[in-house]
Scaffold this motif. Structure first.
Motif, PDB file in Angstrom:
ATOM      1  N   TRP A   1       0.830  -1.217   0.000  1.00 58.47           N
ATOM      2  CA  TRP A   1       0.000   0.000   0.000  1.00 58.47           C
ATOM      3  C   TRP A   1       0.859   1.260   0.000  1.00 58.47           C
ATOM      4  O   TRP A   1       0.631   2.189  -0.782  1.00 58.47           O
ATOM      5  CB  TRP A   1      -0.922  -0.042   1.216  1.00 58.47           C
ATOM      6  N   LEU A   2       1.850   1.305   0.866  1.00 58.90           N
ATOM      7  CA  LEU A   2       2.742   2.465   0.935  1.00 58.90           C
ATOM      8  C   LEU A   2       3.518   2.633  -0.362  1.00 58.90           C
ATOM      9  O   LEU A   2       3.562   3.724  -0.949  1.00 58.90           O
ATOM     10  CB  LEU A   2       3.717   2.312   2.108  1.00 58.90           C
ATOM     11  N   ALA A   3       4.138   1.545  -0.834  1.00 62.27           N
ATOM     12  CA  ALA A   3       4.976   1.617  -2.033  1.00 62.27           C
ATOM     13  C   ALA A   3       4.167   2.020  -3.263  1.00 62.27           C
ATOM     14  O   ALA A   3       4.662   2.762  -4.130  1.00 62.27           O
ATOM     15  CB  ALA A   3       5.673   0.277  -2.264  1.00 62.27           C
ATOM     16  N   ALA A   4       2.923   1.563  -3.341  1.00 64.53           N
ATOM     17  CA  ALA A   4       2.079   1.927  -4.484  1.00 64.53           C
ATOM     18  C   ALA A   4       1.809   3.428  -4.518  1.00 64.53           C
ATOM     19  O   ALA A   4       1.559   4.003  -5.581  1.00 64.53           O
ATOM     20  CB  ALA A   4       0.758   1.158  -4.425  1.00 64.53           C
ATOM     21  N   GLY A   5       1.887   4.084  -3.362  1.00 68.94           N
ATOM     22  CA  GLY A   5       1.689   5.528  -3.276  1.00 68.94           C
ATOM     23  C   GLY A   5       2.992   6.310  -3.289  1.00 68.94           C
ATOM     24  O   GLY A   5       3.007   7.514  -3.010  1.00 68.94           O
ATOM     25  N   GLY A   6       4.107   5.614  -3.563  1.00 68.65           N
ATOM     26  CA  GLY A   6       5.402   6.277  -3.646  1.00 68.65           C
ATOM     27  C   GLY A   6       6.117   6.456  -2.323  1.00 68.65           C
ATOM     28  O   GLY A   6       7.100   7.189  -2.230  1.00 68.65           O
ATOM     29  N   ILE A   7       5.655   5.772  -1.285  1.00 68.25           N
ATOM     30  CA  ILE A   7       6.268   5.863   0.047  1.00 68.25           C
ATOM     31  C   ILE A   7       7.112   4.616   0.287  1.00 68.25           C
ATOM     32  O   ILE A   7       6.591   3.493   0.258  1.00 68.25           O
ATOM     33  CB  ILE A   7       5.194   5.994   1.143  1.00 68.25           C
ATOM     34  N   ASP A   8       8.411   4.798   0.506  1.00 70.09           N
ATOM     35  CA  ASP A   8       9.297   3.663   0.749  1.00 70.09           C
ATOM     36  C   ASP A   8       9.145   3.220   2.201  1.00 70.09           C
ATOM     37  O   ASP A   8       9.461   3.979   3.125  1.00 70.09           O
ATOM     38  CB  ASP A   8      10.752   4.045   0.467  1.00 70.09           C
ATOM     39  N   PRO A   9       8.680   1.997   2.444  1.00 68.78           N
ATOM     40  CA  PRO A   9       8.431   1.551   3.814  1.00 68.78           C
ATOM     41  C   PRO A   9       9.682   1.363   4.665  1.00 68.78           C
ATOM     42  O   PRO A   9       9.581   1.239   5.889  1.00 68.78           O
ATOM     43  CB  PRO A   9       7.694   0.221   3.618  1.00 68.78           C
ATOM     44  N   ASP A  10      10.860   1.369   4.035  1.00 68.65           N
ATOM     45  CA  ASP A  10      12.108   1.234   4.794  1.00 68.65           C
ATOM     46  C   ASP A  10      12.853   2.554   4.948  1.00 68.65           C
ATOM     47  O   ASP A  10      13.652   2.710   5.869  1.00 68.65           O
ATOM     48  CB  ASP A  10      13.023   0.213   4.125  1.00 68.65           C
ATOM     49  N   LYS A  11      12.595   3.501   4.052  1.00 68.04           N
ATOM     50  CA  LYS A  11      13.345   4.761   4.059  1.00 68.04           C
ATOM     51  C   LYS A  11      12.525   5.973   4.496  1.00 68.04           C
ATOM     52  O   LYS A  11      13.040   6.879   5.144  1.00 68.04           O
ATOM     53  CB  LYS A  11      13.921   5.014   2.663  1.00 68.04           C
ATOM     54  N   ASP A  12      11.246   6.002   4.148  1.00 68.74           N
ATOM     55  CA  ASP A  12      10.424   7.170   4.431  1.00 68.74           C
ATOM     56  C   ASP A  12       9.684   7.079   5.753  1.00 68.74           C
ATOM     57  O   ASP A  12       9.214   8.089   6.282  1.00 68.74           O
ATOM     58  CB  ASP A  12       9.396   7.380   3.308  1.00 68.74           C
ATOM     59  N   VAL A  13       9.567   5.867   6.298  1.00 68.41           N
ATOM     60  CA  VAL A  13       8.886   5.658   7.579  1.00 68.41           C
ATOM     61  C   VAL A  13       9.639   4.586   8.356  1.00 68.41           C
ATOM     62  O   VAL A  13      10.551   3.945   7.827  1.00 68.41           O
ATOM     63  CB  VAL A  13       7.424   5.206   7.375  1.00 68.41           C
ATOM     64  N   SER A  14       9.248   4.388   9.608  1.00 68.94           N
ATOM     65  CA  SER A  14       9.816   3.306  10.421  1.00 68.94           C
ATOM     66  C   SER A  14       8.731   2.269  10.660  1.00 68.94           C
ATOM     67  O   SER A  14       7.623   2.607  11.090  1.00 68.94           O
ATOM     68  CB  SER A  14      10.298   3.844  11.776  1.00 68.94           C
ATOM     69  N   THR A  15       9.037   1.026  10.350  1.00 69.66           N
ATOM     70  CA  THR A  15       8.070  -0.035  10.611  1.00 69.66           C
ATOM     71  C   THR A  15       8.370  -0.662  11.969  1.00 69.66           C
ATOM     72  O   THR A  15       9.529  -0.903  12.315  1.00 69.66           O
ATOM     73  CB  THR A  15       8.100  -1.116   9.517  1.00 69.66           C
ATOM     74  N   ILE A  16       7.323  -0.901  12.737  1.00 69.44           N
ATOM     75  CA  ILE A  16       7.467  -1.505  14.059  1.00 69.44           C
ATOM     76  C   ILE A  16       6.543  -2.711  14.169  1.00 69.44           C
ATOM     77  O   ILE A  16       5.560  -2.829  13.433  1.00 69.44           O
ATOM     78  CB  ILE A  16       7.154  -0.497  15.191  1.00 69.44           C
ATOM     79  N   VAL A  17       6.878  -3.610  15.075  1.00 71.59           N
ATOM     80  CA  VAL A  17       6.084  -4.822  15.281  1.00 71.59           C
ATOM     81  C   VAL A  17       5.246  -4.666  16.541  1.00 71.59           C
ATOM     82  O   VAL A  17       5.772  -4.371  17.625  1.00 71.59           O
ATOM     83  CB  VAL A  17       6.992  -6.060  15.420  1.00 71.59           C
ATOM     84  N   VAL A  18       3.942  -4.863  16.409  1.00 70.27           N
ATOM     85  CA  VAL A  18       3.014  -4.789  17.539  1.00 70.27           C
ATOM     86  C   VAL A  18       2.051  -5.971  17.440  1.00 70.27           C
ATOM     87  O   VAL A  18       1.482  -6.201  16.370  1.00 70.27           O
ATOM     88  CB  VAL A  18       2.218  -3.459  17.528  1.00 70.27           C
ATOM     89  N   PRO A  19       1.845  -6.748  18.509  1.00 71.11           N
ATOM     90  CA  PRO A  19       0.888  -7.864  18.460  1.00 71.11           C
ATOM     91  C   PRO A  19      -0.519  -7.347  18.164  1.00 71.11           C
ATOM     92  O   PRO A  19      -0.889  -6.256  18.621  1.00 71.11           O
ATOM     93  CB  PRO A  19       0.967  -8.455  19.875  1.00 71.11           C
ATOM     94  N   PRO A  20      -1.312  -8.097  17.401  1.00 75.00           N
ATOM     95  CA  PRO A  20      -2.649  -7.641  17.014  1.00 75.00           C
ATOM     96  C   PRO A  20      -3.518  -7.080  18.140  1.00 75.00           C
ATOM     97  O   PRO A  20      -4.064  -5.973  18.001  1.00 75.00           O
ATOM     98  CB  PRO A  20      -3.265  -8.897  16.388  1.00 75.00           C
ATOM     99  N   PRO A  21      -3.656  -7.775  19.287  1.00 71.28           N
ATOM    100  CA  PRO A  21      -4.549  -7.257  20.317  1.00 71.28           C
ATOM    101  C   PRO A  21      -4.067  -5.951  20.971  1.00 71.28           C
ATOM    102  O   PRO A  21      -4.820  -5.313  21.703  1.00 71.28           O
ATOM    103  CB  PRO A  21      -4.589  -8.386  21.359  1.00 71.28           C
ATOM    104  N   GLN A  22      -2.821  -5.557  20.690  1.00 73.08           N
ATOM    105  CA  GLN A  22      -2.279  -4.340  21.298  1.00 73.08           C
ATOM    106  C   GLN A  22      -2.296  -3.140  20.351  1.00 73.08           C
ATOM    107  O   GLN A  22      -1.873  -2.034  20.719  1.00 73.08           O
ATOM    108  CB  GLN A  22      -0.850  -4.599  21.787  1.00 73.08           C
TER     109      GLN A  22
END
Length: 439
Positions: free
Chosen positions: A198-219
């Protein structure tokens, strides 16, 4: 067991046996006698599973329903698995760790799992010290009904299926020294892949333009509420709960990114399946029957009530039911009824684990650096995907031909941005992508 022993156990003399079955054919007579002797079924006794106990894991997500319903409705018991445990896992990382352990070491034998995880675990890409733990993917549990949700901070951005409106907003926030955090549930898992796409299709690099973090679903909802993230991708009921609590809005559902996309799977340790093939078949049959039940419209309200119970999700029924029926309140003024984007469990081959779909998951994980570009995708998929076991179970259940695909491939897949994935040529697909980690 010979005929004499059978008659003795049933408490029948030769004369009473013949008398009680005189009006029946030979086969029917023998069956009646067997049923009298063994109410559970004499033939089931000899052909039953090698073990009656199986330990399965699940995450509190609506697509775990087939395992939960199989337990609640006695379907595991029906197939001779009287000691099945369906245990809640704290996170996908915990699911992985418990699969590595196996039930013999207080872990689990199988799980409701993100479809790419059996591949990542089998290849040792996400395990401690990169030690491979062979896994099998036995069935697909569902299609569609995950969501990409965004904080109310961005409600005026017009971000939706097109993420492009967020590109400049995120860039400005980053230039101001603030971190843009995008949450998913497991590196290389489905939610990671959906939000990256979704991000890449809009021109947003998920590794360079934002920070990805891991969160368990219920949290997810709690973390969004306190401002720990700007957007997330997760399954239901958490996107709906976010909207119901007025904390954020759903930019799109994943079914809008890829219509009728594969999502969760039933994954099991290969060693357990190889050791207990009859029990594995029984697990499959119980889960597949549960999928048929889950797919029926008339069962949705009861299903939502069951999932909402404290021991399962511990959420209000309302947080589960709406999107389960395909009614979506996006939370930004957009409300859609009868969208066709509801979670799908069975009809039309949903449960069947297409190898072509797993080929996309592995290719997409190559795109983002989770697998090496040199990975032999076909060999890996052939090793992990056990669609042959699924077909065997479907045959035993007398599944309708309409629900049993004739091919291991669903053919070419088209995404919302016009990209086409041909499972016969994944390298061509990778070449067509602008934002990626591979050449």
């Amino acid at each position: 067991m010979n005929a004499k022993t059978l008659t003795e156990v049933a408490g029948l003399t030769r004369r009473s046996f013949i008398g009680s079955t005189a009006s029946l054919g030979g086969t029917a007579a023998l069956t009646l006698a067997a049923q009298s002797a063994f109410p559970a079924g004499v033939f089931a006794e000899t052909a039953g599973p090698e073990v009656t106990k199986v330990v399965l894991g699940f995450i509190a997500l609506t697509d775990a329903a087939p395992l939960i319903i199989a337990k609640e409705k006695g379907l595991f018991d029906k197939h001779g698995l009287t000691g099945v445990e369906v245990n809640k896992q704290a996170s996908w990382g915990a699911t992985r760790d418990n699969l590595v352990l196996g039930s013999e070491s207080n872990g689990i034998d199988g799980a409701h799992i993100l479809s790419p995880m059996p591949y990542l675990i089998s290849a040792g890409k996400v395990t401690q010290n990169n030690v491979p733990v062979p896994m099998y993917l036995l069935a697909r549990l569902n299609y569609d009904s995950q969501g990409i949700s965004v904080s109310n901070e961005y409600k005026d951005s017009k971000a939706g299926l097109d993420s492009a409106p967020l590109k400049e907003i995120f860039a400005k926030k980053k230039a101001d020294g603030k971190d843009v955090k995008i949450a998913m549930t497991f590196p290389g898992g489905t939610h990671d892949l959906w939000i990256r796409y979704w991000l890449a299709a809009g021109g947003i690099d998920p590794d360079k333009d934002v920070s990805t973090i891991v969160v368990p679903p219920p949290q997810m909802v709690a973390n969004m509420k306190v401002g720990n993230m700007d957007a997330f991708c997760v399954g239901e009921p958490w996107n709906e709960q976010l909207v119901n609590q007025g904390i954020g809005f759903t930019a799109c559902t994943t079914g809008e990114i890829w219509k009728r996309h594969p999502e969760k799977a039933l994954g099991m340790r290969a060693a357990w399946v190889d050791k207990n093939p009859k029990a594995a078949k029984a697990v499959l049959m119980a889960v597949m029957e549960a999928q048929q039940w889950c797919d029926k419209t008339e069962n949705k309200e009861e299903m939502a009530a069951i999932l909402g119970k404290r021991q399962w999700f511990n959420v209000p029924t309302a947080d589960v039911l709406g999107r389960l029926k395909g009614d979506i309140n996006y939370g930004n003024g957009r409300v859609a009824k009868g969208t066709g984007l509801q979670m799908k469990f069975w009809a039309g081959g949903v449960s069947y684990p297409f190898k072509s779909h797993d080929t996309w998951f592995v290719a997409e994980d190559i795109r983002w650096g989770k697998f090496e570009p040199s990975t032999d995708i076909k060999a890996l998929v052939d090793k992990v995907n056990r669609e042959d076991l699924w077909r065997d179970a479907a045959k035993a259940l007398n599944a309708s031909a309409a629900d049993v695909p004739k091919s291991t491939s669903r053919g070419k897949e088209t995404f919302f941005d016009g990209k086409v994935f041909d499972p016969a040529n994944p390298s061509e697909y990778l070449k067509s992508l602008a934002i990626k980690r591979v050449a």
